[in-house]
Design a protein around this motif. Structure first.
Motif, mmCIF file in Angstrom:
data_model
loop_
_atom_site.group_PDB
_atom_site.id
_atom_site.type_symbol
_atom_site.label_atom_id
_atom_site.label_comp_id
_atom_site.label_asym_id
_atom_site.label_seq_id
_atom_site.Cartn_x
_atom_site.Cartn_y
_atom_site.Cartn_z
ATOM 1 N N GLU A 31 -45.662 26.207 26.602
ATOM 2 C CA GLU A 31 -44.663 26.701 25.658
ATOM 3 C C GLU A 31 -45.341 27.124 24.365
ATOM 4 O O GLU A 31 -46.402 26.608 23.996
ATOM 5 N N TYR A 32 -44.712 28.047 23.700
ATOM 6 C CA TYR A 32 -45.284 28.503 22.448
ATOM 7 C C TYR A 32 -44.942 27.519 21.339
ATOM 8 O O TYR A 32 -43.881 26.900 21.331
ATOM 9 N N VAL A 33 -45.881 27.379 20.428
ATOM 10 C CA VAL A 33 -45.719 26.486 19.295
ATOM 11 C C VAL A 33 -45.597 27.302 18.008
ATOM 12 O O VAL A 33 -44.652 27.145 17.241
ATOM 13 N N ALA A 34 -46.584 28.166 17.782
ATOM 14 C CA ALA A 34 -46.587 28.984 16.570
ATOM 15 C C ALA A 34 -47.454 30.207 16.798
ATOM 16 O O ALA A 34 -48.465 30.129 17.500
ATOM 17 N N VAL A 35 -47.058 31.312 16.207
ATOM 18 C CA VAL A 35 -47.857 32.528 16.283
ATOM 19 C C VAL A 35 -47.963 33.150 14.905
ATOM 20 O O VAL A 35 -47.068 32.979 14.065
ATOM 21 N N LEU A 36 -49.055 33.837 14.683
ATOM 22 C CA LEU A 36 -49.343 34.408 13.378
ATOM 23 C C LEU A 36 -50.017 35.751 13.562
ATOM 24 O O LEU A 36 -50.931 35.880 14.381
ATOM 25 N N SER A 37 -49.561 36.742 12.800
ATOM 26 C CA SER A 37 -50.288 38.003 12.805
ATOM 27 C C SER A 37 -51.485 37.865 11.878
ATOM 28 O O SER A 37 -51.399 37.221 10.828
ATOM 29 N N TRP A 38 -52.600 38.433 12.251
ATOM 30 C CA TRP A 38 -53.818 38.282 11.457
ATOM 31 C C TRP A 38 -53.642 38.878 10.063
ATOM 32 O O TRP A 38 -54.319 38.450 9.126
ATOM 33 N N ASN A 39 -52.764 39.831 9.894
ATOM 34 C CA ASN A 39 -52.556 40.361 8.548
ATOM 35 C C ASN A 39 -51.660 39.463 7.712
ATOM 36 O O ASN A 39 -51.409 39.739 6.546
ATOM 37 N N GLY A 40 -51.180 38.390 8.317
ATOM 38 C CA GLY A 40 -50.409 37.397 7.576
ATOM 39 C C GLY A 40 -48.964 37.741 7.327
ATOM 40 O O GLY A 40 -48.238 36.976 6.688
ATOM 41 N N ARG A 41 -48.499 38.866 7.848
ATOM 42 C CA ARG A 41 -47.143 39.302 7.530
ATOM 43 C C ARG A 41 -46.083 38.626 8.391
ATOM 44 O O ARG A 41 -44.919 38.552 8.008
ATOM 45 N N SER B 113 -53.714 42.128 14.656
ATOM 46 C CA SER B 113 -53.294 41.586 15.932
ATOM 47 C C SER B 113 -52.745 40.191 15.691
ATOM 48 O O SER B 113 -52.400 39.833 14.581
ATOM 49 N N ALA B 114 -52.682 39.398 16.713
ATOM 50 C CA ALA B 114 -51.992 38.123 16.593
ATOM 51 C C ALA B 114 -52.785 36.999 17.229
ATOM 52 O O ALA B 114 -53.560 37.197 18.161
ATOM 53 N N VAL B 115 -52.569 35.829 16.707
ATOM 54 C CA VAL B 115 -53.091 34.610 17.300
ATOM 55 C C VAL B 115 -51.959 33.613 17.401
ATOM 56 O O VAL B 115 -50.997 33.682 16.637
ATOM 57 N N GLY B 116 -52.097 32.698 18.320
ATOM 58 C CA GLY B 116 -51.017 31.736 18.487
ATOM 59 C C GLY B 116 -51.512 30.425 19.048
ATOM 60 O O GLY B 116 -52.618 30.329 19.576
#
Length: 122
Positions: A46-56, A32-35
């Motif tokens: 506003e969005y700053v950065a998002v990351l998928s938990w698998n790092g891809r 899933s994702a965190v941001g």
């Protein structure tokens, strides 16, 4: 019960660095994702950065690209936002968010922390 708790905000001079952290509990965010999102006084979130938990997958807003880095710990229960070369316009409340869809859109994230204040003085 999913819980997100941010910490690490504070006052820093322009050009300085700060790292904010978000501890997640009560949920499984594998694949899933965190941001990180932020909201300045009188402005929309506003969005700053998002990351998928698998790092891809990782995405950064144009305003922070090259200055901010989102990452997680090995246990994948803490997400960090390293902020370098901070500018006064980075001042905002920074929120951590988590969900099941990798997105830069805030409404796709059902879980939110309470926010941590970052103030950058000129």
């Amino acid at each position: 019960q999913v819980s997100l708790t941010e910490s690490g905000g504070g006052l820093v001079q322009a050009g300085g660095s700060l790292r904010v952290s978000c501890v997640t509990s009560g949920g499984t965010f594998v694949d899933s994702a965190v941001g990180w999102f932020r909201q300045a006084l009188g402005k929309e979130r506003e969005y700053v950065a998002v990351l998928s938990w698998n790092g891809r997958d990782t995405r950064y807003s144009d305003s922070v690209k090259g200055r901010f880095t989102i990452s997680t710990n090995d246990a994948k229960n803490i997400v960090y936002l390293q902020m370098n070369n901070l500018k006064p316009e980075d001042s905002a409340v920074y929120y951590c968010a988590a969900g099941t869809v990798f997105s830069t859109t805030s409404h796709r994230y059902p879980y939110w922390g309470q926010g941590t204040q970052v103030i950058v003085s000129s």
